[in-house]
Design a protein around this motif. Structure first.
Motif, PDB file in Angstrom:
ATOM      1  N   HIS A  39      58.548   7.376  21.878  1.00 28.66           N
ATOM      2  CA  HIS A  39      57.492   7.495  20.874  1.00 28.66           C
ATOM      3  C   HIS A  39      56.245   6.743  21.340  1.00 28.66           C
ATOM      4  N   LEU A  40      56.447   5.529  21.840  1.00 23.70           N
ATOM      5  CA  LEU A  40      55.305   4.746  22.319  1.00 23.70           C
ATOM      6  C   LEU A  40      54.607   5.435  23.479  1.00 23.70           C
ATOM      7  N   GLU A  41      55.370   6.092  24.329  1.00 24.01           N
ATOM      8  CA  GLU A  41      54.777   6.796  25.470  1.00 24.01           C
ATOM      9  C   GLU A  41      53.826   7.895  24.990  1.00 24.01           C
ATOM     10  N   ILE A  42      54.204   8.583  23.924  1.00 22.99           N
ATOM     11  CA  ILE A  42      53.340   9.628  23.362  1.00 22.99           C
ATOM     12  C   ILE A  42      52.038   9.027  22.837  1.00 22.99           C
ATOM     13  N   MET A  43      52.119   7.835  22.271  1.00 21.76           N
ATOM     14  CA  MET A  43      50.967   7.175  21.660  1.00 21.76           C
ATOM     15  C   MET A  43      50.162   6.342  22.656  1.00 21.76           C
ATOM     16  N   LYS A  44      50.681   6.165  23.871  1.00 18.86           N
ATOM     17  CA  LYS A  44      50.148   5.222  24.851  1.00 18.86           C
ATOM     18  C   LYS A  44      48.646   5.374  25.105  1.00 18.86           C
ATOM     19  N   LEU A  69      47.674   6.516  12.823  1.00 21.76           N
ATOM     20  CA  LEU A  69      48.307   6.841  11.550  1.00 21.76           C
ATOM     21  C   LEU A  69      49.619   7.532  11.919  1.00 21.76           C
ATOM     22  N   ILE A  70      50.727   6.921  11.539  1.00 26.18           N
ATOM     23  CA  ILE A  70      52.036   7.452  11.880  1.00 26.18           C
ATOM     24  C   ILE A  70      52.702   7.940  10.595  1.00 26.18           C
ATOM     25  N   LEU A  71      52.929   9.244  10.517  1.00 27.82           N
ATOM     26  CA  LEU A  71      53.590   9.840   9.356  1.00 27.82           C
ATOM     27  C   LEU A  71      55.060  10.060   9.697  1.00 27.82           C
ATOM     28  N   ILE A  72      55.925   9.454   8.905  1.00 25.69           N
ATOM     29  CA  ILE A  72      57.358   9.574   9.122  1.00 25.69           C
ATOM     30  C   ILE A  72      57.872  10.674   8.205  1.00 25.69           C
ATOM     31  N   ARG A  73      58.464  11.678   8.813  1.00 26.69           N
ATOM     32  CA  ARG A  73      59.023  12.781   8.019  1.00 26.69           C
ATOM     33  C   ARG A  73      60.343  12.349   7.406  1.00 26.69           C
ATOM     34  N   ASN A  74      60.427  12.443   6.101  1.00 26.56           N
ATOM     35  CA  ASN A  74      61.701  12.218   5.408  1.00 26.56           C
ATOM     36  C   ASN A  74      62.363  13.581   5.271  1.00 26.56           C
ATOM     37  N   THR A  75      63.263  13.875   6.201  1.00 28.39           N
ATOM     38  CA  THR A  75      63.904  15.184   6.222  1.00 28.39           C
ATOM     39  C   THR A  75      65.172  15.223   5.377  1.00 28.39           C
ATOM     40  N   HIS A  76      65.542  14.088   4.798  1.00 29.39           N
ATOM     41  CA  HIS A  76      66.687  13.976   3.882  1.00 29.39           C
ATOM     42  C   HIS A  76      68.038  14.179   4.567  1.00 29.39           C
ATOM     43  N   TYR A  77      68.077  14.169   5.908  1.00 29.91           N
ATOM     44  CA  TYR A  77      69.368  14.314   6.587  1.00 29.91           C
ATOM     45  C   TYR A  77      69.517  13.371   7.778  1.00 29.91           C
ATOM     46  N   LYS A  83      60.451   3.158   8.886  1.00 30.10           N
ATOM     47  CA  LYS A  83      59.104   2.605   8.707  1.00 30.10           C
ATOM     48  C   LYS A  83      59.078   1.139   9.118  1.00 30.10           C
ATOM     49  N   ARG A  84      60.078   0.372   8.707  1.00 26.54           N
ATOM     50  CA  ARG A  84      60.127  -1.046   9.083  1.00 26.54           C
ATOM     51  C   ARG A  84      60.246  -1.216  10.601  1.00 26.54           C
ATOM     52  N   MET A  85      61.035  -0.350  11.256  1.00 26.62           N
ATOM     53  CA  MET A  85      61.187  -0.410  12.717  1.00 26.62           C
ATOM     54  C   MET A  85      59.848  -0.153  13.408  1.00 26.62           C
ATOM     55  N   ILE A  86      59.144   0.860  12.945  1.00 24.02           N
ATOM     56  CA  ILE A  86      57.855   1.211  13.545  1.00 24.02           C
ATOM     57  C   ILE A  86      56.830   0.115  13.278  1.00 24.02           C
ATOM     58  N   ASP A  87      56.773  -0.371  12.041  1.00 19.49           N
ATOM     59  CA  ASP A  87      55.824  -1.437  11.706  1.00 19.49           C
ATOM     60  C   ASP A  87      56.069  -2.674  12.562  1.00 19.49           C
ATOM     61  N   ALA A  88      57.339  -3.029  12.778  1.00 18.56           N
ATOM     62  CA  ALA A  88      57.673  -4.196  13.600  1.00 18.56           C
ATOM     63  C   ALA A  88      57.217  -3.990  15.043  1.00 18.56           C
ATOM     64  N   LYS A  98      50.647  -5.553  18.757  1.00 19.04           N
ATOM     65  CA  LYS A  98      49.299  -5.798  18.227  1.00 19.04           C
ATOM     66  C   LYS A  98      48.478  -4.517  18.184  1.00 19.04           C
ATOM     67  N   VAL A  99      49.136  -3.433  17.720  1.00 19.79           N
ATOM     68  CA  VAL A  99      48.497  -2.124  17.600  1.00 19.79           C
ATOM     69  C   VAL A  99      48.066  -1.926  16.157  1.00 19.79           C
ATOM     70  N   ASP A 100      46.834  -1.456  15.970  1.00 19.68           N
ATOM     71  CA  ASP A 100      46.319  -1.141  14.636  1.00 19.68           C
ATOM     72  C   ASP A 100      46.932   0.186  14.200  1.00 19.68           C
ATOM     73  N   ALA A 101      47.962   0.110  13.366  1.00 17.01           N
ATOM     74  CA  ALA A 101      48.658   1.326  12.929  1.00 17.01           C
ATOM     75  C   ALA A 101      48.961   1.253  11.443  1.00 17.01           C
ATOM     76  N   LYS A 102      48.816   2.377  10.798  1.00 13.45           N
ATOM     77  CA  LYS A 102      49.210   2.530   9.400  1.00 13.45           C
ATOM     78  C   LYS A 102      50.374   3.515   9.403  1.00 13.45           C
ATOM     79  N   THR A 103      51.462   3.146   8.728  1.00 15.68           N
ATOM     80  CA  THR A 103      52.663   3.969   8.723  1.00 15.68           C
ATOM     81  C   THR A 103      52.955   4.428   7.294  1.00 15.68           C
ATOM     82  N   LEU A 104      53.137   5.734   7.121  1.00 15.15           N
ATOM     83  CA  LEU A 104      53.421   6.302   5.803  1.00 15.15           C
ATOM     84  C   LEU A 104      54.641   7.219   5.895  1.00 15.15           C
TER      85      LEU A 104
END
Length: 72
Positions: A18-23, A33-41, A50-55, A61-67
């Motif tokens: 994931h980080l490589e894609i955002m690098k 802005l990272i949108l996490i899909r809740n696919t329910h499965y 979300k907590r893993m990504i935020d951490a 030290k990346v400026d990111a908003k996670t939803l």
């Protein structure tokens, strides 16, 4: 309003690929802005993902908003 590079995915679990894609944007100091899909499965509930990504973003030290987005 801040412009952000948008990434959408499940983030299950968040990993170096994931980080490589955002690098490029991270290196350019573009806010993310990272949108996490809740696919329910997924094995990992969206709030845990979300907590893993935020951490990871804080550690790097990346400026990111996670939803969480509820796709059905």
């Amino acid at each position: 309003m801040t412009k952000r590079a948008v990434y959408i995915g499940r983030g299950t679990p968040f990993h170096m690929g994931h980080l490589e894609i955002m690098k490029k944007k991270i290196e350019q100091k573009v806010p993310l802005l990272i949108l996490i899909r809740n696919t329910h499965y997924d094995l990992y509930p969206p709030d845990l993902r979300k907590r893993m990504i935020d951490a990871a973003m804080r550690k790097l030290k990346v400026d990111a908003k996670t939803l969480i987005h509820n796709w059905k």
